[in-house]
Design an enzyme around this catalytic site. Structure first.
Site, PDB file in Angstrom:
ATOM      1  CG  HIS A 212       4.985   7.590  -5.360  1.00 12.05           C
ATOM      2  ND1 HIS A 212       4.588   7.209  -4.094  1.00 12.05           N
ATOM      3  CD2 HIS A 212       3.847   7.639  -6.115  1.00 12.05           C
ATOM      4  CE1 HIS A 212       3.275   7.053  -4.076  1.00 12.05           C
ATOM      5  NE2 HIS A 212       2.810   7.298  -5.291  1.00 12.05           N
ATOM      6  CG  ASP A 229      -0.512   7.600  -6.490  1.00 12.28           C
ATOM      7  OD1 ASP A 229      -0.025   7.540  -5.343  1.00 12.28           O
ATOM      8  OD2 ASP A 229      -0.033   8.314  -7.387  1.00 12.28           O
ATOM      9  CB  CYS A 279       4.507   4.495  -1.895  1.00 12.44           C
ATOM     10  SG  CYS A 279       6.288   4.722  -2.065  1.00 12.44           S
TER      11      CYS A 279
END
Length: 323
Positions: A212, A229, A279
């Site tokens: 991630h 995030d 991401c």
């Protein structure tokens, strides 16, 4: 004799054309389409011979311009991953001085045909910028929903820093946080030997957490550290890691004004991804918008276009003014 054009399964072409913009690596798909769909000869016109000849002339002109555009595009970018339908239509309209709305099916058919011919015709392709080198396997991470790698993240960060001659934004290498965790402040102390972070306005720190990506920023004017995030996991500890680093850096550089008074925020009202793969793209788009002081006005459905834009920017070694 009436000129004819070759078309593939009509329903397939009609369904495919609106989605050309979101089919990275379309050339590979086209090879399969060419194999699976028999070619059919269809008259371009049912009108008189003069109109047919005019249609034949248009066919040849469109075909020639598509071939030239795709050849230049493929040489410039190495693949068709960043190809956007509007790029091709804009080129054809400019070249032919003609509204081509009625020829979209023909354009699609010819585009598929020409793209299939150009597959793997570039023997080797790479992009070099300062200390960065991107090979095709790096750029290919921008296709479909692939995970971005460190090479793409770091070169794009370099382009962000080069937006200003006064260099008010600093982008730390994606390996920084991993080294900080592994070896502490002493392990990264030399990373800023020639950089005064506290003279900057904004620090961007991409964080790679194995599977991630997220982003930590430091606003030196407001003494504020933020965590961006895209999955909303809320790993605030990575932001705290950067805070501890900056405090030690301030002591080392004798910048006492930055040794205290910081706030750490986990931002929630930001664009979020709806899959498990984008991401890294979100991190780069957060970084770009923040560096340009632009609002974060993008969402998951914009990501395919953002991937294409990033690919082009990397190949051209500069960020585009308009998104």
């Amino acid at each position: 004799m009436r000129p004819t054009c070759c078309i593939y399964n009509f329903a397939m072409c009609f369904a495919l054309w609106p989605y050309v913009d979101i089919l990275p690596g379309l050339s590979e798909l086209n090879v399969r389409l060419l194999e699976q769909n028999p070619v059919i000869d269809v008259p371009l016109s049912n009108e008189n011979e003069d109109l047919s000849m005019d249609a034949g002339s248009i066919y040849k002109t469109i075909s020639k311009n598509i071939r030239e555009f795709l050849l230049d595009f493929h040489q410039k970018y190495g693949t068709f991953i960043p190809l956007v339908k509007s790029d091709l239509l804009k080129h054809l309209t400019k070249k032919m001085h003609k509204d081509l709305k009625d020829y979209e099916m023909l354009i699609l058919e010819l585009t598929i045909e020409e793209m299939a011919k150009l597959v793997n015709t570039v023997p080797y392709f790479e992009v070099r910028y300062k200390k960065h080198t991107l090979a095709m396997e790096d750029l290919a991470t921008l296709a479909n929903e692939n995970w971005l790698n460190d090479q793409v993240i770091n070169m794009y960060g370099e382009l962000i820093m080069d937006l200003w001659t006064e260099s008010k934004v600093h982008f730390l290498n994606s390996f920084f946080h991993k080294q900080l965790i592994a070896k502490g402040y002493e392990g990264v102390k030399r990373w800023t030997k020639q950089v005064d972070l506290f003279s900057k306005h904004l620090l961007l720190v991409p964080i790679h957490l194995e599977v991630h990506w997220c982003l930590v920023t430091a606003d030196f004017l407001k003494k504020k550290i933020c965590l961006y995030d895209s999955q909303g996991i809320g790993l605030q500890k990575v932001a705290v890691n950067i805070l501890k680093y900056l405090i030690k850096e301030a002591k080392e550089k004798k910048r006492t004004a930055f040794e205290e008074g910081w706030t750490v925020l986990l931002l929630e009202d930001i664009p979020h991804q709806t899959n498990e793969n984008d991401c890294g793209v979100f991190v780069l788009e957060y970084s770009r918008c923040l560096a340009l002081s632009e609002p974060l006005q993008f969402c998951q459905r914009d990501i395919p276009q953002i991937r294409k834009r990033i690919y082009k920017e990397l190949c051209e070694c500069k960020l585009h003014d308009n998104c």
